[in-house]
Write a protein that holds these residues in place. Structure first.
Motif, PDB file in Angstrom:
ATOM      1  N   THR A 212      45.586  50.221  54.823  1.00  0.00           N
ATOM      2  CA  THR A 212      45.276  50.998  53.623  1.00  0.00           C
ATOM      3  C   THR A 212      44.975  50.021  52.493  1.00  0.00           C
ATOM      4  O   THR A 212      45.500  48.895  52.480  1.00  0.00           O
ATOM      5  N   PRO A 213      44.147  50.403  51.549  1.00  0.00           N
ATOM      6  CA  PRO A 213      43.877  49.485  50.417  1.00  0.00           C
ATOM      7  C   PRO A 213      45.120  49.176  49.597  1.00  0.00           C
ATOM      8  O   PRO A 213      45.200  48.102  48.985  1.00  0.00           O
ATOM      9  N   TRP A 218      49.289  46.078  46.316  1.00  0.00           N
ATOM     10  CA  TRP A 218      50.627  45.983  45.737  1.00  0.00           C
ATOM     11  C   TRP A 218      51.305  44.613  45.854  1.00  0.00           C
ATOM     12  O   TRP A 218      52.025  44.205  44.930  1.00  0.00           O
ATOM     13  N   PRO A 219      51.155  43.847  46.948  1.00  0.00           N
ATOM     14  CA  PRO A 219      51.962  42.621  47.082  1.00  0.00           C
ATOM     15  C   PRO A 219      51.786  41.591  45.982  1.00  0.00           C
ATOM     16  O   PRO A 219      52.678  40.766  45.769  1.00  0.00           O
ATOM     17  N   ALA A 220      50.664  41.586  45.267  1.00  0.00           N
ATOM     18  CA  ALA A 220      50.449  40.518  44.280  1.00  0.00           C
ATOM     19  C   ALA A 220      50.044  41.057  42.921  1.00  0.00           C
ATOM     20  O   ALA A 220      49.291  40.419  42.196  1.00  0.00           O
ATOM     21  N   VAL A 221      50.545  42.243  42.553  1.00  0.00           N
ATOM     22  CA  VAL A 221      50.158  42.796  41.252  1.00  0.00           C
ATOM     23  C   VAL A 221      50.834  42.060  40.097  1.00  0.00           C
ATOM     24  O   VAL A 221      50.329  42.044  38.973  1.00  0.00           O
ATOM     25  N   ALA A 222      51.988  41.441  40.360  1.00  0.00           N
ATOM     26  CA  ALA A 222      52.674  40.666  39.323  1.00  0.00           C
ATOM     27  C   ALA A 222      52.501  39.190  39.648  1.00  0.00           C
ATOM     28  O   ALA A 222      53.049  38.690  40.627  1.00  0.00           O
ATOM     29  N   PRO A 286      43.867  40.331  53.219  1.00  0.00           N
ATOM     30  CA  PRO A 286      43.188  41.503  53.802  1.00  0.00           C
ATOM     31  C   PRO A 286      42.931  41.356  55.293  1.00  0.00           C
ATOM     32  O   PRO A 286      42.957  42.345  56.028  1.00  0.00           O
ATOM     33  N   LEU A 287      42.680  40.123  55.761  1.00  0.00           N
ATOM     34  CA  LEU A 287      42.464  39.909  57.188  1.00  0.00           C
ATOM     35  C   LEU A 287      43.706  40.259  57.997  1.00  0.00           C
ATOM     36  O   LEU A 287      43.608  40.738  59.136  1.00  0.00           O
ATOM     37  N   ILE A 288      44.882  40.042  57.407  1.00  0.00           N
ATOM     38  CA  ILE A 288      46.141  40.346  58.105  1.00  0.00           C
ATOM     39  C   ILE A 288      46.465  41.834  58.032  1.00  0.00           C
ATOM     40  O   ILE A 288      46.889  42.440  59.032  1.00  0.00           O
ATOM     41  N   ARG A 292      41.214  47.909  60.793  1.00  0.00           N
ATOM     42  CA  ARG A 292      40.141  48.875  61.038  1.00  0.00           C
ATOM     43  C   ARG A 292      38.919  48.496  60.233  1.00  0.00           C
ATOM     44  O   ARG A 292      39.012  48.207  59.037  1.00  0.00           O
ATOM     45  N   SER A 293      37.759  48.500  60.874  1.00  0.00           N
ATOM     46  CA  SER A 293      36.534  48.029  60.222  1.00  0.00           C
ATOM     47  C   SER A 293      36.164  48.888  59.027  1.00  0.00           C
ATOM     48  O   SER A 293      35.585  48.386  58.061  1.00  0.00           O
ATOM     49  N   GLU A 294      36.504  50.184  59.036  1.00  0.00           N
ATOM     50  CA  GLU A 294      36.141  51.038  57.909  1.00  0.00           C
ATOM     51  C   GLU A 294      36.941  50.718  56.649  1.00  0.00           C
ATOM     52  O   GLU A 294      36.586  51.163  55.559  1.00  0.00           O
ATOM     53  N   GLU A 295      38.014  49.935  56.781  1.00  0.00           N
ATOM     54  CA  GLU A 295      38.809  49.543  55.623  1.00  0.00           C
ATOM     55  C   GLU A 295      38.492  48.128  55.162  1.00  0.00           C
ATOM     56  O   GLU A 295      39.091  47.643  54.200  1.00  0.00           O
TER      57      GLU A 295
END
Length: 348
Positions: A212-213, A218-222, A286-288, A292-295
Motif C-alpha cells: 500500500t502507498p 509513514w515510516p519516514a514522515v518525521a 518501495p522496492l521492499i 505488486r506492479s500496480e503499486e
C-alpha cells in the motif's frame, strides 16, 4: 540590466585576467552540472542502434534508409569511402563476412560487392519520438506516475506538519529535557538507514500496510534533518511576538498556524524541496514494501526496463527524462527560498 551586470569587468572597459578566470570557472561549472543532463535528454531521442554506436554523438542521428524496387523493407544507405565506387551512396542488401552486397537505388538490378571497411553509414538528424510513445503502450505509465505523485505529495505534507510541530516545541517551549530530546533526534542521523529496514518492515507488516502507498509514506514522515532545519529557523522568531499573540488570547494552535508557520516559510520551502527529492527518488524502501506492479512508483518502473539478457536503453532514458521533469519544476518554483531558508537556519 541583466546583461550589464553579467558583462561588467574588473578592467577598465576590457577583460582582466580575473574576468577570464571567472568566466572559465563559471562555464566549466555549467558544463559539469548540466552537461550530463543534456546528454541524457538528447540520448532519450536516439534509437537503440544509435545508442550503441561508437564513438557516441551528442545529437540524435539515425541511419538513412531508402525503399528500393524489388525489396519489401527499407535498405540502409552507406557512403563508399574507397575503391571503385568511391563517393557513391549505395544501399546494403546483406553483409557476408568482410564484404557487403550492395545496390545502387537508381539501378537495383546490378549487385555490387564492397568491403565493409570501405563504407560508412549515411546518417541524418532524426529524433525518435516513439521512445516516449512506447512508454504508454508498454507500461501503465500514468498509473506509476500517479503512485509517485500521491506518495510524494502526501508524505511531504505530513512531513512538514510533523516536523514543524516538533521544531516549534523545541524552539519556543521551555521544559525539562528539551536539549536531550533535541540531541537524541540529531543523533539518529548517525544511524545508517539500512539498519532500520528489517524492524521497520516488521512493523509495517504487522499493521497490514505492505503493498500500500501508506507503507511507503509513514515510516519516514518525521525526519531529524527537517526538525533541525525548522528549529534553527524558528529560533530567529522573536518570543515577544508570540507572547503578544498569547496576550490577545490566541491559542497555541493559532500561534503556531497563523504566526510561526508563515514566518518560517523560507525554511519550510527548503524542507519541501528536500522532502520531494527524498520521496520522488526513493527506491530501496518501495522496492521492499511494494511487490505488486500496480503499486509501483516511477523509480520501480524504471527498474523494469533492465532485463536479465537485454536492456531497452532508449525506453529507459526516455522514462528517466520524464521522471526528472517534476522534481525539476518543483525546484525551479521554490529555489528562490533555498538560500534564505538555509542561511537563516544555521546550516553551514
Amino acid at each position: 540590466m541583466v546583461w550589464s551586470f553579467i558583462s561588467r569587468t574588473r578592467g577598465r572597459g576590457r577583460f582582466d585576467v580575473t574576468d577570464w578566470l571567472t568566466w572559465g570557472y563559471l562555464i566549466l561549472g555549467i558544463v559539469l552540472m548540466f552537461g550530463p543532463v543534456l546528454w541524457v535528454a538528447m540520448s532519450s531521442f536516439k534509437t537503440d542502434a544509435a545508442l550503441s554506436e561508437y564513438p557516441p554523438s551528442f545529437l540524435p542521428f539515425a541511419p538513412k534508409t531508402v525503399m528500393v524496387e524489388g525489396y519489401d523493407d527499407p535498405l540502409p544507405l552507406y557512403e563508399i569511402t574507397a575503391g571503385e565506387h568511391r563517393g557513391e551512396v549505395l544501399a546494403q542488401i546483406r553483409r557476408i563476412g568482410l564484404n557487403a552486397q550492395m545496390v545502387d537505388p537508381q539501378n537495383p538490378a546490378e549487385k555490387i560487392n564492397v568491403k565493409i571497411g570501405d563504407r560508412a553509414p549515411a546518417r541524418e538528424f532524426a529524433m525518435a519520438f516513439e521512445n516516449y510513445s512506447k512508454l504508454f503502450e508498454r507500461f501503465n505509465f500514468m498509473r506509476y506516475f500517479w503512485n509517485s505523485v500521491f506518495i510524494t505529495v502526501v508524505a511531504t505534507i505530513i512531513t512538514v506538519i510533523f516536523n514543524s510541530m516538533a521544531a516549534f516545541a523545541l524552539a519556543k517551549y521551555r521544559f525539562r529535557g528539551r536539549t536531550t530530546v533535541f540531541l537524541l533526534i540529531i543523533a539518529t542521523l548517525m544511524i545508517p538507514p539500512t539498519i532500520n529496514l528489517v524492524p521497520i518492515y516488521l512493523v509495517v507488516n504487522e499493521l497490514g500496510l505492505v503493498n500500500t502507498p501508506w507503507g511507503v509514506i509513514w515510516p519516514a514522515v518525521a525526519t531529524p534533518t527537517g526538525v533541525f532545519l525548522l528549529r534553527q529557523y524558528m529560533l530567529t522568531i522573536p518570543d515577544d511576538l508570540l507572547d503578544a499573540a498569547r496576550m490577545d488570547h490566541a491559542s497555541e494552535w493559532r500561534v503556531y498556524w497563523r504566526i510561526v508557520l508563515p514566518l518560517a516559510a523560507p525554511a519550510i520551502a527548503v524542507l519541501i524541496i528536500f522532502s520531494v527529492m527524498w520521496r520522488w527518488n526513493e527506491f530501496l524502501w518501495p522496492l521492499i514494501v511494494l511487490t505488486r506492479s500496480e503499486e509501483f512508483t516511477l523509480q520501480l518502473a524504471l527498474n523494469a526496463f533492465q532485463g536479465d539478457l537485454q536492456t531497452s536503453w532508449s525506453g529507459l532514458l526516455a522514462m528517466t527524462v520524464l521522471t526528472l521533469l517534476p522534481i525539476t519544476i518543483v525546484f525551479a518554483l521554490l529555489q528562490k527560498n533555498i538560500t534564505a531558508g538555509i542561511a537563516q537556519s544555521g546550516v553551514k
